[in-house]
Design a protein around this motif. Structure first.
Motif: not given
Length: 247
Positions: A28, A34, A206
């Motif tokens: 990350i 995320v 993401e």
């Protein structure tokens, strides 16, 4: 920022060993939002606890800003800049909301500053700032207060385990805006959210799809999200994709 290398987590049950997290490699970067999603029982909350330091991996290593924090506990990780919000917030009998926010901030803040954090999560500050963290507060109120403490921490990495659980629709909409503002406030701060909610998935930079303890898919939102949309929830979508052998 955060890197998991070949991380696994097993538990002993009925004389045998059950694998909850299996050989997870995940990175990350700074300034990322995320979202981790996937079928129920896939290991999502366990992954969040591994990152926060509540539990330690059976195998593998965890790195934060290049430093190996695998053996560091939750307090040490918090000092290094990792904040964690539980799926079910903890009650602290005898502690006021103001005290909790002040402790979370790690500095001397006045009542007005503490009230700012409550306002960000949709609570009327004057009604809550002197309330005790006890059974008089609903699950939704506790959830929003906990998120306010995470905001007060100003952490480098904030981890939220299903933050939408137990809150009303208005609060949920406001919560999504809070996540957006955290991400936009600094290129150094990142957020990791465990969630099934499409609105939260849509805010992600993401998306990680966790299935049977392993990563079934990981990539940019625009690449992963289309395969998760079109069913009633990301949970059923992930189950469908799994049955088709796509994750």
């Amino acid at each position: 920022m955060l890197e998991l290398k070949n991380v696994s987590y097993n538990v002993d049950e009925d004389g045998g060993e059950i694998e909850i997290i299996r050989n997870v490699d995940l990175e990350i970067g700074s300034g990322k939002l995320v979202v981790v999603t996937g079928p129920n029982g896939g290991g999502k909350s366990t992954l969040a606890k591994l990152i926060a330091g509540i539990i330690k991996p059976t195998e593998g290593r965890i790195y934060f800003n290049g430093e190996d924090i695998t053996d560091a506990g939750i307090t040490e990780r918090a000092q290094k800049g990792i904040a964690f919000a539980f799926q079910q917030p903890v009650r602290f009998k005898g502690i006021r909301v103001y005290d909790l926010i002040r402790i979370a901030s790690g500095k001397r803040i006045n009542t007005a500053e503490a009230c700012t954090y409550l306002s960000k999560v949709g609570l009327c500050a004057r009604d809550y700032i002197n309330r005790e963290i006890n059974s008089s507060l609903s699950g939704g109120e506790l959830k929003r207060i906990e998120i306010a403490t995470v905001l007060a921490r100003n952490a480098v990495l904030s981890v939220f385990d299903e933050p939408e659980a137990g809150i009303d629709l208005w609060s949920f909409t406001n919560l999504v805006d809070v996540f957006r503002k955290i991400r936009e406030s600094s290129e150094e701060r990142s957020i990791l959210i465990i969630s099934h909610q499409e609105r939260i998935l849509e805010t992600a930079d993401e998306i990680v799809v966790l299935r049977d303890g392993g990563i079934g898919a990981f990539g940019r939102r625009e690449d992963i999200l289309p395969g998760l949309i079109g069913t009633s929830s990301a949970v059923s979508a992930c189950s469908r994709l799994a049955s088709e052998g796509r994750i």
